[in-house]
Structure formats: C-alpha cells, structure tokens
Design an enzyme around this catalytic site. Sequence first.
Site, PDB file in Angstrom:
ATOM      1  N   HIS A 140      19.018 -11.850   8.157  1.00 27.00           N
ATOM      2  CA  HIS A 140      18.207 -10.833   7.483  1.00 27.00           C
ATOM      3  C   HIS A 140      16.821 -11.727   7.280  1.00 27.00           C
ATOM      4  CE1 HIS A 140      20.012  -7.137   6.659  1.00 27.00           C
ATOM      5  NE2 HIS A 140      21.063  -7.618   6.326  1.00 27.00           N
ATOM      6  N   GLU A 153      25.224  -9.995  -4.240  1.00 26.92           N
ATOM      7  CA  GLU A 153      24.960  -8.701  -3.773  1.00 26.92           C
ATOM      8  C   GLU A 153      26.115  -8.144  -2.856  1.00 26.92           C
ATOM      9  OE1 GLU A 153      22.092  -6.544  -0.730  1.00 26.92           O
ATOM     10  OE2 GLU A 153      21.966  -8.597  -0.652  1.00 26.92           O
ATOM     11  N   HIS A 154      26.634  -9.062  -1.820  1.00 26.84           N
ATOM     12  CA  HIS A 154      27.818  -8.724  -1.248  1.00 26.84           C
ATOM     13  C   HIS A 154      28.786  -9.710  -1.556  1.00 26.84           C
ATOM     14  CE1 HIS A 154      24.363  -7.181   1.235  1.00 26.84           C
ATOM     15  NE2 HIS A 154      25.102  -6.180   1.415  1.00 26.84           N
ATOM     16  N   SER A 190      18.307 -10.770   0.725  1.00 26.58           N
ATOM     17  CA  SER A 190      19.745 -10.485   0.783  1.00 26.58           C
ATOM     18  C   SER A 190      20.741 -11.630   0.798  1.00 26.58           C
ATOM     19  CB  SER A 190      19.838  -9.783   1.984  1.00 26.58           C
ATOM     20  OG  SER A 190      21.172  -9.075   2.346  1.00 26.58           O
ATOM     21  N   ASN A 210      10.356  -6.684   1.717  1.00 28.49           N
ATOM     22  CA  ASN A 210      10.180  -8.215   1.553  1.00 28.49           C
ATOM     23  C   ASN A 210       9.534  -8.360   0.271  1.00 28.49           C
ATOM     24  OD1 ASN A 210       7.611  -7.257   1.522  1.00 28.49           O
ATOM     25  ND2 ASN A 210       7.188  -7.795   3.581  1.00 28.49           N
ATOM     26  N   HIS A 218      13.998  15.261 -42.189  1.00 25.28           N
ATOM     27  CA  HIS A 218      15.250  15.446 -41.291  1.00 25.28           C
ATOM     28  C   HIS A 218      16.350  16.144 -42.401  1.00 25.28           C
ATOM     29  CE1 HIS A 218      13.626  12.614 -38.250  1.00 25.28           C
ATOM     30  NE2 HIS A 218      14.812  12.659 -37.601  1.00 25.28           N
ATOM     31  N   GLN A 255      24.353 -12.139   7.093  1.00 31.71           N
ATOM     32  CA  GLN A 255      23.528 -12.119   6.082  1.00 31.71           C
ATOM     33  C   GLN A 255      22.237 -13.222   6.338  1.00 31.71           C
ATOM     34  OE1 GLN A 255      23.011  -9.913   3.547  1.00 31.71           O
ATOM     35  NE2 GLN A 255      24.485  -8.897   5.010  1.00 31.71           N
ATOM     36  N   GLN A 262       0.926  -1.216   0.115  1.00 34.36           N
ATOM     37  CA  GLN A 262       0.027  -0.089   0.053  1.00 34.36           C
ATOM     38  C   GLN A 262       0.772   1.328   0.003  1.00 34.36           C
ATOM     39  OE1 GLN A 262       0.131  -2.396   2.335  1.00 34.36           O
ATOM     40  NE2 GLN A 262      -0.143  -1.390   4.519  1.00 34.36           N
ATOM     41  N   GLU A 315      18.180   6.925 -45.034  1.00 37.64           N
ATOM     42  CA  GLU A 315      17.262   6.376 -43.981  1.00 37.64           C
ATOM     43  C   GLU A 315      15.855   6.589 -44.527  1.00 37.64           C
ATOM     44  OE1 GLU A 315      19.498   5.721 -39.762  1.00 37.64           O
ATOM     45  OE2 GLU A 315      17.881   7.155 -39.851  1.00 37.64           O
ATOM     46  N   ASP A 326      27.392  -1.947   5.636  1.00 32.82           N
ATOM     47  CA  ASP A 326      25.855  -1.989   5.932  1.00 32.82           C
ATOM     48  C   ASP A 326      25.649  -0.640   6.487  1.00 32.82           C
ATOM     49  OD1 ASP A 326      24.717  -3.986   4.673  1.00 32.82           O
ATOM     50  OD2 ASP A 326      24.311  -5.320   6.277  1.00 32.82           O
TER      51      ASP A 326
END
Length: 428
Positions: free
Chosen positions: A258, A322-323, A233, A209, A415, A255, A186, A410, A356
């Site tokens: 997480h 990611e890491h 993660s 999430n 043009h 990690q 939302q 073209e 982090d």
Amino acid sequence: MKQYKYPNPTEYSTLLQRPGRDSEQLRNTAESIFSEVQRNGDQAVQKYTALFDGVTLDGMRVSKEAIEKATSGVPEVLRKAMQVAYQNISTFHEAQQTETLRVETQAGVLCWQEKRPIEAVGIYIPGGSAPLFSTVFMLAIPAQLAGCKRIVLCSPPSSKGTIAPEILYAANLCGVTEIFSVGGIQAIAALTLGTAQLPKVDKIFGPGNSYVTAAKQVATRYGVAIDMPAGPSEVLVFADDTAIPEYVAADLLSQAEHGADSQVILVSTSEKLLDQVQLEVAAQVEQLPRKEVATKALQHSKAILVANNTEALSVINMYAPEHLILAVRDARTVASEVQHAGSVFLGNYTPESAGDYASGTNHTLPTYGFARQYSGVSLDSFLKSITFQEITKEGLLALGPHVACMAAAEGLTAHQRAIEIRLRNDKK
C-alpha cells in the site's frame, strides 16, 4: 521484518510503535491551503491541482458524458467482478438498516429514536499509482442506502486531466453524478468550505495519504465531520502451526504494498512458522511490481514470537490493528477475545483482500491504533439519530415532581418552574 522472540510484556508498547509522522508540518501545510481556498475559492483549488498534480483544468466537474463513456473503457471481466462486489457490499450494508426504536419508559412517557440521513456527504477516492475504485463502493453504497441527498465524489486527476475509468464506472454503478477532478488537501478544503464549483458538505469520508489525513483533521475545525482519524494502512496476522506460510506471507505483503509508511505485524506461537514466513516474504516480494514500496514498509514491520494465545491476544489488543487475520485453530474462539480491531478475518481461506474488495464488509477502517475508539464505516456512518418523546398529562403528573426535585437540586429554577407551572395549572 525484524524478529523478536518472547518479548517481555513490558516491552510491547515500545515494540508496537507505528512509524512516526511529522504531524505539525502536515497540519501547517493543510491550514495554509485551507486559508487560501477560503480566500480565493476555485482559483486556489486549481492552483494547487496544477502544482501537485501537474495539470491545469478549465473546469473540475466531470461531465455526464465522460462518466458514461467510462463504462466502455473498463474490460468486461472487471465490470463483472465489480458488479459482484457491488451486490455483496449492498447486501451487507442494507442488512444494517434498523427499525424505529420505541419505548414507554413509564406509563404515559413514550420515547423513541429515528434515523435521518446526513444531507450532503463528500467521498474522497485516492488516485495516483493505485486508483482505489473499490473505495467508491465502500462509501457510495451506504450513502445511497442511507438516503443522503447529495453525494459528492472527488478524486485527483491524471496528467491528462482525467479520472481513472474504473473509478467513474464504479461511481456510475452506484448512482453518483457529482464527480470532481480534484485531489489532495485542496479537495478536502473545497468540500469543507464550498467554492463556486464544489459544494460544501456536512461530512467527509475516504482514505488518502498523510496530507489528506491532515486536511481532514483541519476540516473538523470548520464544522465539518469526518469518518474517522486515520494513518497508514496496516495488518496484524496471528498465525499458529496450522497456518500456511505462503498464505501468511501473501497477506503481509498485500498491506506492505500500500505504501512505504504501511506497517505489517506477524505474531505467532510457532518459531518454525515464523521462519518459514520470513523466507516466503523474501521470495514473494521479489515478484511484486511494487517491490520498492513493499520493501520500505517491511523495514519497520515486525515478526513476534509469543508463548501462547493469551500473550498473542495481549499484543493484538494493545496494537488495535486496522486489519486482523486469525490464521489459527479455533479462530472463532480466539476472535471472541479480540477487543480492539477494525476488521477481523478468520481462517486460512479468509484473506484480507476479500474484505478490501468484494466480500461485503467495509474496508474504510480506523488505523494507527484508532480501532480502540472508532468503528469502521457502516450504514450508520451516513445517518444521525434523533430522539423523540411524548408525555401525556397523566405521565407528567407522575414524572413531573421528580424532574422538579432534580432541577431544584441543581439550582436551575426555570427548569423547575417549567414543570411546576404545568402541574399547578392541571390542579385548577
């Protein structure tokens, strides 16, 4: 962690699969909520806040008084730590500012590029069991430095209808004044569509999430940009016999805690180290308050023994973590061969936790293999580049015939004429 010894390179793609996601169901849920927010605005936002967060709010905007009061609710030692983080992150991102690029591509043809801030940005800060106040710094600081006129922060409310004081303190430190107690799909829908209370923004940043991730993907269909696609993660640690098993285990667990869908990968050229780390992980996980979460994450995590650095790099670049932690000898040389990673940490004394929170680099990074195509958040994430050009009469006389020739080839006559009319008039 399940252990794999000297896997065949043909097995890497199967071995390195991430935990699956029911993306279709998530997308359908997000689309349904977006449609309702589009029809009913704040009423729909508050309905889902009551449903998912268990709290009914009269208004979602956090007052200036509540933001300022949060300062007194944060312990002094934590405030000092947050101020250090604020300074380091500011220093690193401020250094990313660039001068205007000007090039005369040929005589009389001047081209240049200037950057402009994205006007309105939304930053999403997860709450729940681990309110990520550090993410406020990672997103609000570069937004402020870029000069974004409007920075709107959303974070889910607690059962008491409040946002964690640490989040509010961090926001206040960064100068963010538009803060709303709303989270989940939302929140993303409201930032995308705009409601009576929440403004519509141009780009949305921040982790979340799987539902928030799905919502951000839906937001792009409504003409709102997002920082990057993302998943759970993850970290990959490449460690050899110079690594310290206790440190490696701690990095893996940092990690794993997480979320249950997080994934950690250990790659090593040392079987002895692999076994020692496994023992350390088993011992350390017992000490974690989030033991249950970390244990679930470890169930789909891997420990992989490879023959040499070349094979390790093949695994790293295929996984695109990611890491990435390089706890190996001559880590800088190894790092130079890394092609795909969100952020890299070199040596035994560079834990991923430092990035982090407070070393200065940004922790909003591409996950789920998207490091192959995307960069982590930086100052440029909040800017857009505009190109300019200015051509003199002499410049057009030299360049124009070539442009007209290409346009004619073209089949774009208008043009071609836009050039030739100018050239013809100049000869009169």
